[in-house]
Design a protein around this motif. Structure first.
Motif, PDB file in Angstrom:
ATOM      1  N   SER A 192       0.689  -1.197   0.049  1.00  0.00           N
ATOM      2  CA  SER A 192       0.059   0.070   0.003  1.00  0.00           C
ATOM      3  C   SER A 192       0.869   1.127   0.135  1.00  0.00           C
ATOM      4  O   SER A 192       0.647   2.286  -0.783  1.00  0.00           O
ATOM      5  CB  SER A 192      -1.120   0.018   1.135  1.00  0.00           C
ATOM      6  N   ALA A 193       1.927   1.364   0.948  1.00  0.00           N
ATOM      7  CA  ALA A 193       2.870   2.456   0.847  1.00  0.00           C
ATOM      8  C   ALA A 193       3.385   2.625  -0.286  1.00  0.00           C
ATOM      9  O   ALA A 193       3.607   3.779  -0.952  1.00  0.00           O
ATOM     10  CB  ALA A 193       3.792   2.269   2.033  1.00  0.00           C
ATOM     11  N   LYS A 194       3.943   1.535  -1.108  1.00  0.00           N
ATOM     12  CA  LYS A 194       4.431   1.891  -2.526  1.00  0.00           C
ATOM     13  C   LYS A 194       3.649   2.205  -3.440  1.00  0.00           C
ATOM     14  O   LYS A 194       3.970   3.174  -4.320  1.00  0.00           O
ATOM     15  CB  LYS A 194       5.062   0.165  -2.816  1.00  0.00           C
ATOM     16  N   LEU A 195       2.387   1.762  -3.367  1.00  0.00           N
ATOM     17  CA  LEU A 195       1.569   2.131  -4.408  1.00  0.00           C
ATOM     18  C   LEU A 195       1.254   3.581  -4.085  1.00  0.00           C
ATOM     19  O   LEU A 195       0.580   4.584  -5.249  1.00  0.00           O
ATOM     20  CB  LEU A 195       0.126   1.599  -4.059  1.00  0.00           C
ATOM     21  N   GLU A 243       1.608   9.393  -5.774  1.00  0.00           N
ATOM     22  CA  GLU A 243       2.050  10.625  -5.605  1.00  0.00           C
ATOM     23  C   GLU A 243       3.117  11.077  -6.718  1.00  0.00           C
ATOM     24  O   GLU A 243       3.228  12.305  -7.071  1.00  0.00           O
ATOM     25  CB  GLU A 243       2.705  10.726  -4.051  1.00  0.00           C
ATOM     26  N   PHE A 244       4.035  10.292  -6.970  1.00  0.00           N
ATOM     27  CA  PHE A 244       4.975  10.576  -8.014  1.00  0.00           C
ATOM     28  C   PHE A 244       4.203  10.831  -9.447  1.00  0.00           C
ATOM     29  O   PHE A 244       4.431  12.012 -10.041  1.00  0.00           O
ATOM     30  CB  PHE A 244       5.878   9.424  -8.375  1.00  0.00           C
ATOM     31  N   GLU A 245       3.278  10.190  -9.875  1.00  0.00           N
ATOM     32  CA  GLU A 245       2.329  10.653 -11.212  1.00  0.00           C
ATOM     33  C   GLU A 245       1.691  11.810 -10.962  1.00  0.00           C
ATOM     34  O   GLU A 245       1.704  12.524 -11.894  1.00  0.00           O
ATOM     35  CB  GLU A 245       1.506   9.321 -11.520  1.00  0.00           C
ATOM     36  N   VAL A 290       4.094  14.543 -11.296  1.00  0.00           N
ATOM     37  CA  VAL A 290       4.721  14.705 -12.689  1.00  0.00           C
ATOM     38  C   VAL A 290       3.432  15.450 -13.637  1.00  0.00           C
ATOM     39  O   VAL A 290       3.765  16.406 -14.444  1.00  0.00           O
ATOM     40  CB  VAL A 290       4.781  13.302 -13.450  1.00  0.00           C
ATOM     41  N   LYS A 291       2.256  15.226 -13.354  1.00  0.00           N
ATOM     42  CA  LYS A 291       1.119  15.565 -14.055  1.00  0.00           C
ATOM     43  C   LYS A 291       1.155  17.083 -13.753  1.00  0.00           C
ATOM     44  O   LYS A 291       0.785  17.779 -14.668  1.00  0.00           O
ATOM     45  CB  LYS A 291      -0.168  14.981 -13.661  1.00  0.00           C
ATOM     46  N   GLN A 292       1.222  17.489 -12.619  1.00  0.00           N
ATOM     47  CA  GLN A 292       1.097  19.216 -12.297  1.00  0.00           C
ATOM     48  C   GLN A 292       2.175  19.788 -12.928  1.00  0.00           C
ATOM     49  O   GLN A 292       2.010  20.893 -13.219  1.00  0.00           O
ATOM     50  CB  GLN A 292       1.296  19.048 -10.650  1.00  0.00           C
ATOM     51  N   ASN A 293       3.507  19.068 -13.011  1.00  0.00           N
ATOM     52  CA  ASN A 293       4.469  19.714 -13.570  1.00  0.00           C
ATOM     53  C   ASN A 293       4.534  19.629 -15.134  1.00  0.00           C
ATOM     54  O   ASN A 293       5.299  20.282 -15.611  1.00  0.00           O
ATOM     55  CB  ASN A 293       5.983  19.267 -13.066  1.00  0.00           C
TER      56      ASN A 293
END
Length: 298
Positions: free
Chosen positions: A67-70, A75-77, A80-83
């Protein structure tokens, strides 16, 4: 394929390598146990079914880590989407084209529809093309081998080593520079229908900002032009497909391309489709991560 997509695939190769290593360790352990006395094996077999181990298995010790890895991936994706701004080709197409976009969450296909006079025009493509795409590197590899052969036959051993190294470095630099520029070709299925007149079905590629027509079919029954129904697919296979598009008279090929352009199958669409395919794939990937996390956390 974007660098972000490539970055997602890289850890999978590492995971497979780690799995292979773990399996080899398990095999070695198994061989050691088989060499020990049978009394030791009986003891281990009894302890393997202890109540405490059974309770731990039900509790799911790895669930929290998964769950933590997911959550980290999500969060990473999102970061990236915001930037990353929406590609200009997508925004321009949405604002200035006559096409209506049908994009259903969880589905691979994207469908564009419009009318042109009394014609109903449908263009569809799928993000599955992104997953199935395998660049043909054979020509590039052959060119590299030819250049290396030229170096080896025309220079001294020391120069050969230096020339080969320079050529390899140059190739790597070219690959890195163009990694995020190479667009995955998108297969377009274009259907033009007229009331009581059947349909034209055009199979084309959208690649490098151009539309390349591959096949042109005519069906008296418009249903045969849509491949979603299994019966229609079977019936279409029994219909004369017409000659290969490339074998038609060149003037006729040019006129058919202009015919499609008048109906909106243009360079604008050729730029939009690959970018939107990548954009949709990212959305579906994040949704998939969230669905898997929700299942693990339940």
């Amino acid at each position: 394929m974007s660098l972000r997509t490539l970055a997602r695939f890289a850890p999978r190769a590492l995971a497979r390598a780690a799995t292979t290593s773990a399996l080899s360790r398990c095999q070695r352990t198994s061989s050691i146990l088989s060499a020990r006395p049978s009394s030791f094996l009986r003891t281990q077999q009894v302890s393997a079914f202890s109540t405490s181990v059974f309770r731990r298995a039900i509790a799911g010790e790895v669930d929290e880590e998964v769950s933590a890895k997911l959550a980290s991936e999500i969060e990473f994706e999102n970061d990236v989407k915001q930037n990353e701004p929406l590609p200009a080709s997508i925004k321009d197409f949405m604002d200035n084209s006559p096409w209506k976009i049908e994009d259903v969450a969880g589905k691979e296909d994207v469908i564009l529809t419009r009318t042109f006079g009394d014609e109903k025009i449908t263009v569809s493509f799928s993000i599955a093309d992104l997953h199935n795409y395998e660049p043909d590197m054979m020509e590039d590899d052959q060119a590299m081998e030819d250049e290396l052969d030229d170096i080896e036959t025309g220079r001294s051993p020391q120069d050969q080593r230096g020339g080969a190294a320079d050529l390899a470095n140059e190739a790597n630099e070219d690959l890195e520079a163009g990694a995020d520029e190479a667009a995955v070709p998108v297969r377009l299925n274009v259907v033009i229908e007229k009331p009581n007149k059947g349909a034209l079905n055009v199979e084309a590629l959208a690649q490098d900002g151009a539309i390349v027509v591959e096949n042109l079919y005519y069906y008296a029954d418009p249903k045969l032009a849509h491949s979603s129904d299994a019966n229609a697919v079977h019936a279409a296979q029994d219909t004369y497909p017409g000659p290969p598009f490339g074998s038609l008279d060149e003037d006729l090929q040019i006129l058919m391309e202009r015919y499609l352009e008048e109906r909106g199958v243009t360079q604008q669409l050729a730029l939009f489709a690959p970018d939107y395919m990548d954009y949709k794939e990212q959305k579906e990937y994040v949704a998939w991560l969230q669905n898997v996390k929700g299942f693990i956390d339940a």
